[in-house]
Structures are given as C-alpha cells and as structure tokens.
Design an enzyme around this catalytic site. Structure first.
Site, PDB file in Angstrom:
ATOM      1  N   TYR A  84       5.751 -12.780   2.639  1.00  0.00           N
ATOM      2  CA  TYR A  84       4.719 -12.609   2.193  1.00  0.00           C
ATOM      3  C   TYR A  84       4.145 -13.391   1.051  1.00  0.00           C
ATOM      4  O   TYR A  84       4.783 -13.455  -0.178  1.00  0.00           O
ATOM      5  CB  TYR A  84       4.247 -11.103   1.321  1.00  0.00           C
ATOM      6  CG  TYR A  84       2.930 -10.517   1.061  1.00  0.00           C
ATOM      7  CD1 TYR A  84       1.632 -11.331   1.351  1.00  0.00           C
ATOM      8  CD2 TYR A  84       2.882  -9.274   0.541  1.00  0.00           C
ATOM      9  CE1 TYR A  84       0.586 -10.800   1.209  1.00  0.00           C
ATOM     10  CE2 TYR A  84       1.621  -8.649   0.558  1.00  0.00           C
ATOM     11  CZ  TYR A  84       0.536  -9.388   0.746  1.00  0.00           C
ATOM     12  OH  TYR A  84      -0.737  -8.850   0.559  1.00  0.00           O
ATOM     13  N   THR A 110       0.892  -1.306  -0.097  1.00  0.00           N
ATOM     14  CA  THR A 110      -0.012  -0.097  -0.141  1.00  0.00           C
ATOM     15  C   THR A 110       0.867   1.194   0.169  1.00  0.00           C
ATOM     16  O   THR A 110       0.573   2.333  -0.337  1.00  0.00           O
ATOM     17  CB  THR A 110      -0.888   0.025   1.242  1.00  0.00           C
ATOM     18  OG1 THR A 110      -1.757  -1.203   1.348  1.00  0.00           O
ATOM     19  CG2 THR A 110      -1.749   1.227   1.314  1.00  0.00           C
ATOM     20  N   LYS A 169       2.744 -14.217   5.955  1.00  0.00           N
ATOM     21  CA  LYS A 169       1.681 -13.395   5.442  1.00  0.00           C
ATOM     22  C   LYS A 169       0.905 -14.006   4.183  1.00  0.00           C
ATOM     23  O   LYS A 169       1.436 -14.255   3.232  1.00  0.00           O
ATOM     24  CB  LYS A 169       1.994 -11.924   5.279  1.00  0.00           C
ATOM     25  CG  LYS A 169       0.746 -10.914   4.950  1.00  0.00           C
ATOM     26  CD  LYS A 169       1.275  -9.763   4.889  1.00  0.00           C
ATOM     27  CE  LYS A 169       0.066  -8.607   4.413  1.00  0.00           C
ATOM     28  NZ  LYS A 169       0.488  -7.336   4.347  1.00  0.00           N
TER      29      LYS A 169
END
Length: 303
Positions: free
Chosen positions: A141, A54, A167
């Site tokens: 991730y 983000t 994640k």
C-alpha cells in the site's frame, strides 16, 4: 492460494474492507462481525480485506488480530477470498504476516509502517522482509510514509516473487504513470484513495481499473452499481451517482480527520448492521452528521 492466482483475482472486480465490530466497551464483537461478512459476501466483491485501514488495523491488539482474521476466513470460505492487513514495524508486520497465513488468509495487504520516515533503501528492506516471512501473495500500500519509487518497485519485483500487487493511496498521477510504464503487468494495480469512487474513472484511464470501496460496507448495491458503470464506461450513470451521493457524502467525511472510517461505521449502523464505535484516536460522527448521512442514504433506496 498461489500468489499468481491471487494476482489474477485482484485484476478485476470490486474490492472492499469490512469494518471491525466492537461492543460498547470497544472490545472485538465476533457475533456481529460474522453477520456482517455473511451479509456482504454475496453482493459480488472480488475480495475482502480483513483488518485493513477501514477495519481499524492500527487499533487492534496482537491478541485480537488472529481471531479477527480467522473469523473472516472461516465465514467467507468458498464465497470470497480474504486478504489480511499487516503493518507496523518491520518485525511486527512480518509476525502478523505469519499469523494471517496460519489463520488461512489468501493474501496480505502491507500497510505503511508508522512514525519514522525512511529512505527508498529502507523501504525496500521493509517490504522485502515482510514478503520473505510468508508464502502468501502480498499487495503493498503506497501511502503516507511508504512511498515507493518505480525503481524501488522494480528491485522488489526481482527480489520478491510473491509481491503481486500495488495499491495507491497517494493520488500522484505522474507517479502512477511512471510505475505503470516501468512495471507493466508485473503487478495487479489497485486504487486505494479514500472514497475511491470519485477517482475511479481517472484511475481506469491510467491502467488501474480495480479499486476498493469503503461505501460497500453499508451501501453494497450502490457500490456495485457504480463499479459496473465504471467498467462499462457509463459516464452518465457515474456522474449521476457522484452528484447524488458521493459528493454530498464527501462533504460530511471531510469535516474531521479520521472520518473516512467513522462515517463508514455510522453508515453501517444506519443500514441495520451496527459495528459499534470507532476506537481512539478516531471519533464518531456527531448526531447531526449521522442524520445528514441517513437522509443521503434513504435517497438511494433499498440495498
């Protein structure tokens, strides 16, 4: 911060990824980035991830990156831990890991490498080399072209003591169950699908009660209220917020690829904390979409 201390911190609470501030020309704007972090830090997130997805990590230059991480660390010192996003080619990701540690980050989020597909053996070496480059705790991730199997994670857990988190950004329930059953409490597990709130209850049932909220960037009270509803199994409140905000929000977010970041920056501007435009190849929301988002935000009341 020792990796196991970070693991404990990441095992409960809400996480978030602040957007990165740019000026009208697209250059990093430190002053409003500091103001953003000062605004968000007291709301109660367990940790913040600087230069994450983000935060448009994929668009940052090597010259900008250390300043962004150091700014986040210095601003949030004593309030909330900062994890730094790292990624790209293996040696580049390892170099970023060293820069983040030097800048004072308390941990790292290893984002997927780019473009090329890789075997499980190759992914293992990629993650291991980044972990070897730092003393910080690392969260991997699982997303896009970095999709690790339970067996690969077990190998990495043995080789990399500082790999403390996993994640998920894929949403494969069978894979998540397999990983959880094989690895148990070796990792801290984080939900990382875009707009994770709509998956939060299901992921909690899978043994993943912690997730990252992009909405926290501009609706921090709503994001924290939703997290507390999940933590207390208050399904009535969860369903109310999903119906009133999150599903209409998804209707806007899903209109174009890349809007998962663009809509957050639009929301931040509407909330009075303008982070500037997104960088190419992302595109900003249209004026009509911004107005729809504004109406949706107003219905939720003051933050």
């Amino acid at each position: 911060m020792q990796p196991n201390d970070l693991k404990k911190i990441l095992s409960s609470g809400l996480l978030s990824f602040p957007v990165t501030d740019f000026d009208a020309e697209g250059n990093f704007r430190k002053s409003t980035y500091i103001e953003r972090l000062e605004w968000l830090a007291p709301y109660g997130a367990t940790a913040l991830f600087a230069a994450g997805g983000t935060g448009e990590f994929f668009s940052l230059t090597p010259q900008e990156y250390p300043e962004i991480i150091k700014t986040a660390v210095d601003t949030c010192r004593g309030q909330v831990p900062i994890l730094a996003g790292v990624g790209g080619p293996t040696r580049v990701a390892a170099a970023y890991a060293k820069e983040a540690e030097k800048a004072g980050a308390q941990g790292l989020l290893l984002l997927p490498h780019y473009l090329t597909e890789a075997s499980q053996d190759g992914l293992i070496e990629h993650v291991a080399e980044v972990c070897k480059a730092t003393n910080l705790g690392v969260v991997v991730y699982n997303r896009a072209n970095c999709r690790l199997s339970p067996t690969s994670l077990a190998i990495l857990a043995d080789r990399c003591p500082n790999l403390i988190g996993f994640k998920d950004g894929i949403g494969d329930i069978e894979l998540m169950v397999s990983i959880w059953r094989k690895m148990g409490d070796r990792f801290s597990y984080l939900g990382g699908l875009p707009t994770a709130e709509v998956y939060a209850a299901a992921y909690k049932a899978l043994g993943t009660p912690v997730y990252s909220s992009a909405v926290f960037n501009f609706m921090p009270k709503l994001a924290m209220d939703f997290y507390h509803a999940v933590a207390s199994d208050n399904h009535a409140e969860q369903n109310r917020m999903i119906d009133e905000f999150f599903l209409p929000y998804l209707d806007i977010r899903n209109r174009k690829a890349g809007y998962a970041v663009s809509i957050v920056k639009a929301g931040a501007k509407l909330a009075g904390h303008d982070a500037g435009p997104v960088r190419a190849p992302l595109t900003d929301l249209t004026p009509e979409e911004v107005e729809q988002l504004h109406k949706l935000m107003l219905k939720q009341g003051a933050q």
